[in-house]
Design a protein around this motif. Structure first.
Motif, short mmCIF file in Angstrom:
data_model
loop_
_atom_site.label_atom_id
_atom_site.label_comp_id
_atom_site.label_asym_id
_atom_site.label_seq_id
_atom_site.Cartn_x
_atom_site.Cartn_y
_atom_site.Cartn_z
N HIS A 1 35.12 29.73 57.85
CA HIS A 1 34.83 30.30 59.17
C HIS A 1 34.74 29.19 60.22
CE1 HIS A 1 32.74 33.33 61.84
NE2 HIS A 1 32.34 32.19 62.39
N GLU A 2 34.01 28.12 59.90
CA GLU A 2 33.86 27.03 60.87
C GLU A 2 35.19 26.34 61.14
OE1 GLU A 2 31.20 27.32 62.31
OE2 GLU A 2 30.22 28.48 60.76
N VAL A 3 36.01 26.20 60.12
CA VAL A 3 37.33 25.60 60.33
C VAL A 3 38.20 26.52 61.20
CG1 VAL A 3 39.45 24.83 59.20
CG2 VAL A 3 37.23 24.22 58.22
N ALA A 4 38.10 27.82 60.98
CA ALA A 4 38.88 28.77 61.79
C ALA A 4 38.52 28.66 63.27
CB ALA A 4 38.66 30.20 61.30
N HIS A 5 37.31 28.24 63.57
CA HIS A 5 36.92 28.07 64.97
C HIS A 5 37.70 26.95 65.65
CE1 HIS A 5 33.88 30.86 66.20
NE2 HIS A 5 33.12 30.64 65.14
N GLN A 6 38.34 26.08 64.89
CA GLN A 6 39.17 25.07 65.53
C GLN A 6 40.33 25.74 66.27
OE1 GLN A 6 38.17 21.87 65.72
NE2 GLN A 6 36.39 22.65 64.62
N TRP A 7 40.75 26.90 65.80
CA TRP A 7 41.78 27.67 66.49
C TRP A 7 41.16 28.59 67.54
CZ3 TRP A 7 42.47 25.44 61.93
CH2 TRP A 7 43.73 24.94 61.60
N TRP A 8 40.09 29.30 67.15
CA TRP A 8 39.49 30.31 68.02
C TRP A 8 38.13 29.81 68.50
CZ3 TRP A 8 43.79 32.40 68.60
CH2 TRP A 8 44.64 32.72 67.52
N TYR A 9 38.10 29.14 69.58
CA TYR A 9 37.02 28.54 70.35
C TYR A 9 37.44 27.16 70.80
CZ TYR A 9 33.65 24.75 70.50
OH TYR A 9 33.02 23.57 70.81
N SER A 10 37.78 26.26 69.85
CA SER A 10 38.09 24.89 70.25
C SER A 10 39.43 24.82 70.97
CB SER A 10 38.11 23.97 69.02
OG SER A 10 38.46 22.65 69.39
N LEU A 11 40.47 25.41 70.40
CA LEU A 11 41.79 25.39 71.03
C LEU A 11 41.95 26.55 72.01
CD1 LEU A 11 43.82 24.16 67.96
CD2 LEU A 11 43.58 22.96 70.13
N VAL A 12 41.77 27.77 71.54
CA VAL A 12 41.78 28.92 72.44
C VAL A 12 40.33 29.21 72.82
CG1 VAL A 12 42.36 31.35 72.75
CG2 VAL A 12 43.89 29.85 71.45
N GLY A 13 39.96 28.87 74.03
CA GLY A 13 38.59 29.06 74.46
C GLY A 13 38.36 30.45 75.02
N SER A 14 37.09 30.81 75.14
CA SER A 14 36.70 32.09 75.73
C SER A 14 35.27 31.97 76.22
CB SER A 14 36.85 33.24 74.72
OG SER A 14 36.15 32.96 73.52
N ASP A 15 34.80 33.01 76.88
CA ASP A 15 33.45 33.01 77.45
C ASP A 15 32.46 33.49 76.39
OD1 ASP A 15 31.09 33.52 78.79
OD2 ASP A 15 32.00 34.65 80.42
N PRO A 16 31.65 32.59 75.81
CA PRO A 16 30.76 32.99 74.73
C PRO A 16 29.54 33.78 75.19
CG PRO A 16 30.35 30.71 75.29
CD PRO A 16 31.51 31.16 76.14
N LEU A 17 29.27 33.76 76.50
CA LEU A 17 28.09 34.45 77.01
C LEU A 17 28.38 35.91 77.36
CD1 LEU A 17 26.91 31.54 79.26
CD2 LEU A 17 25.69 32.39 77.28
N ASN A 18 29.61 36.21 77.71
CA ASN A 18 29.96 37.57 78.12
C ASN A 18 30.97 38.25 77.21
OD1 ASN A 18 28.49 37.83 80.81
ND2 ASN A 18 29.59 35.91 81.11
N GLU A 19 31.69 37.48 76.41
CA GLU A 19 32.63 38.04 75.45
C GLU A 19 32.53 37.29 74.13
OE1 GLU A 19 36.25 40.02 77.94
OE2 GLU A 19 36.37 37.84 77.70
N ALA A 20 31.33 37.27 73.58
CA ALA A 20 31.09 36.50 72.35
C ALA A 20 31.96 36.97 71.20
CB ALA A 20 29.61 36.60 71.96
N TRP A 21 32.30 38.25 71.16
CA TRP A 21 33.07 38.78 70.06
C TRP A 21 34.49 38.20 70.02
CZ3 TRP A 21 37.72 41.35 70.42
CH2 TRP A 21 38.13 41.70 71.71
#
Length: 544
Positions: A391-411
């Motif tokens: 899961h943490e490695v997958a965040h390198q794609w979804w959060y680190s590379l493709v960013g998003s707003d974690p406060l309003n669209e955490a999902w």
């Protein structure tokens, strides 16, 4: 920084800095690159494909990128650049620092001020940070407090996690300003706040986002939303970093980017004999979303290079004494995850990935090039330990590379990361095992911890609007069922094309839920995705 709320469901005074003086005016050229890092750049360039050389100004930041991706840096000539120096005292624990930041106004209107986030001042991080001096283009400026209007209070209140820096003259669109500041930081010890992602605990000092950060801006202005006490709180955009860390010589530093010993001369103000041997390490990274580092004099490590499209990625696993087998398992899980996600989504552009044993009380925690896994799992083989690591490695794609707003669209990053983890299980162990894991981590968690306890709600809402007890079951359990519904309706081929297209379009950027749906439209599965979105993300109950 993004946090995985997986386990929820399944001081002293800073010392004065002692390094070389920082210029009081904006530098006319890029800060000097340490010789050790120059050598790294020369080595990597030997295997790079024939192409025009990078500019001297941008080349230092490309050191963390694989040869085939070095020219990604060219898209970030106007990105925010951080040149940071930190002096760490793990015993306090505290730090003093200073930084020069080049900020370019990429908006359409002039700016009269720049806002800074001091994330350690949030109750979530439970630390303390203050800016002790500030210059804008070499002129002294006085920070002012940020007043936040809250719906539950009649008058605004001061939010110490945000400060305002006034500018002598408005910063026109397309123009840049150099900000120079000094700051002090104190971190907590054995805190229970914020899932223990910041401070000293269990032999590790964790210092993510330990510097004043410039937040994103959009049509609504500076994005400095109030940080809740749970979930993820750091909203940031891709930037370029050069960070020099001075710490005790015995400390092993695990940081974002490519790091090497610094060879810069000591400041003439440094006393002849330091109380303890010190080390200087310089880390460079770009383009990355934020910078984090962790240090411990107990860290041990093992590493292995993996081959990806003819290039090596070095994966290193850091662990505490007595956990070598767990560290080796984490290394294996991480390497296999990179192989799966590169095939599924797109290339990992960096030369290094580091997995580390974290004192966090959540399942794990991730930053660019770093995947933290809670120390509570290192005696487990497979199972939840493998799930969290992947899961943490997958965040390198979804959060680190493709960013998003974690406060309003955490999902948006968390639910997709959860589903990506199940794709790893599917590719490595087969569809029946993946279906069993989806039942366990998605359906059963949502049913047992949300619906049966009358906590079902919309997944698509700000973090602070959730019942805290329902945040994990809804974002991590119900949210991934949206992606399964789209896959069931669209079929594997078009589902896979959708995620690859989404990754390629928004890599290094910030995406929204509407961007995800727009990519579904472009790949021919818009009706299926929008119907599932209405039912699973915006619906307050379980779809029939």
């Amino acid at each position: 920084m993004a946090l995985c709320l997986l386990l929820a469901g399944c001081a002293g005074q800073p010392r004065a800095p002692v390094w070389r003086p920082m210029p009081s005016a904006p530098p006319t050229t890029h800060p000097t690159v340490e010789p050790a890092l120059e050598a790294t750049r020369a080595t990597s360039s030997q295997t790079a494909p024939a192409s025009a050389p990078l500019s001297r100004e941008l080349a230092p930041y490309a050191l963390a990128l694989r040869p085939s991706h070095r020219h990604d840096i060219e898209a970030f000539s106007d990105a925010t650049r951080y040149d940071i120096e930190l002096l760490i005292d793990p015993g306090a624990p505290s730090a003093t620092g200073r930084q020069t930041v080049r900020y370019t106004n990429r908006g359409a209107t002039p700016l009269g001020e720049i806002l800074l986030r001091l994330y350690p001042n949030t109750p979530y991080m439970n630390g303390a940070m203050r800016v002790t001096s500030a210059l804008a283009d070499g002129r002294p400026v006085t920070p002012s407090p940020y007043l936040r209007q809250r719906s539950d209070l009649a008058t605004p209140v001061t939010d110490t996690s945000v400060i305002r820096l006034p500018l002598a003259a408005p910063l026109a669109a397309g123009r840049s300003v150099w900000l120079t500041m000094t700051f002090e930081l104190t971190a907590p010890i054995d805190t229970d706040a914020g899932y223990r992602v910041f401070g000293r605990a269990n032999g590790v000092l964790s210092l993510p986002n330990a510097y004043p950060m410039i937040p994103p801006r959009d049509a609504a202005g500076w994005r400095v939303d109030e940080a809740p006490a749970w979930g993820d709180i750091v909203f940031s955009e891709t930037a370029l970093y050069r960070v020099r860390i001075r710490a005790p010589a015995a400390a092993v530093i695990v940081a974002t980017g490519v790091c090497a010993p610094s060879n810069a001369p000591a400041s003439p103000k440094e006393p002849p004999a330091a109380p303890a041997p010190q080390q200087d390490v310089t880390c460079v990274a770009g383009p990355v979303r934020d910078f984090a580092f962790h240090l411990s004099d107990q860290f041990q490590s093992i590493q292995a290079p993996m081959l990806s499209q003819g290039e090596h990625i070095t994966i290193t696993s850091y662990y505490l004494p007595g956990n070598r087998m767990g560290g080796a398992r984490a290394l294996t899980y991480a390497a296999e995850a990179v192989r799966v996600f590169e095939r599924r989504f797109g290339t990992y552009p960096f030369k290094e990935l580091k997995v580390f044993m974290s004192p966090t009380t959540a399942g794990g925690i991730e930053y660019p090039l770093l995947a933290g896994v809670t120390d509570a799992l290192y005696d487990i083989t497979g199972g939840y330990f493998e799930w969290v690591t992947v899961h943490e490695v997958a965040h390198q794609w979804w959060y680190s590379l493709v960013g998003s707003d974690p406060l309003n669209e955490a999902w948006l990053d968390e639910a997709l990361t959860q589903y990506a983890t199940s794709l790893y299980i599917e590719d490595r162990y087969g569809l029946p095992e993946a279906q069993a894991e989806r039942e366990r981590y998605f359906t059963r968690r949502y049913e047992n911890d949300a619906r049966r306890l009358n906590r079902d709600d919309r997944v698509g809402q700000p973090t602070g609007a959730f019942d805290r007890r329902a945040y994990g079951p809804l974002v991590y359990g119900k949210g991934p069922l949206f992606f399964q519904a789209v896959r069931d309706a669209a079929g594997d081929a078009r589902f896979n094309s959708w995620l690859r297209a989404y990754f390629n379009r928004y890599r290094y950027g910030i995406a929204s839920a509407e961007d995800l749906l727009r990519m579904a439209d472009e790949t021919g599965i818009g009706p299926a995705a929008r119907q599932a979105y209405q039912r699973w993300i915006l619906g307050a109950g379980r779809p029939d």
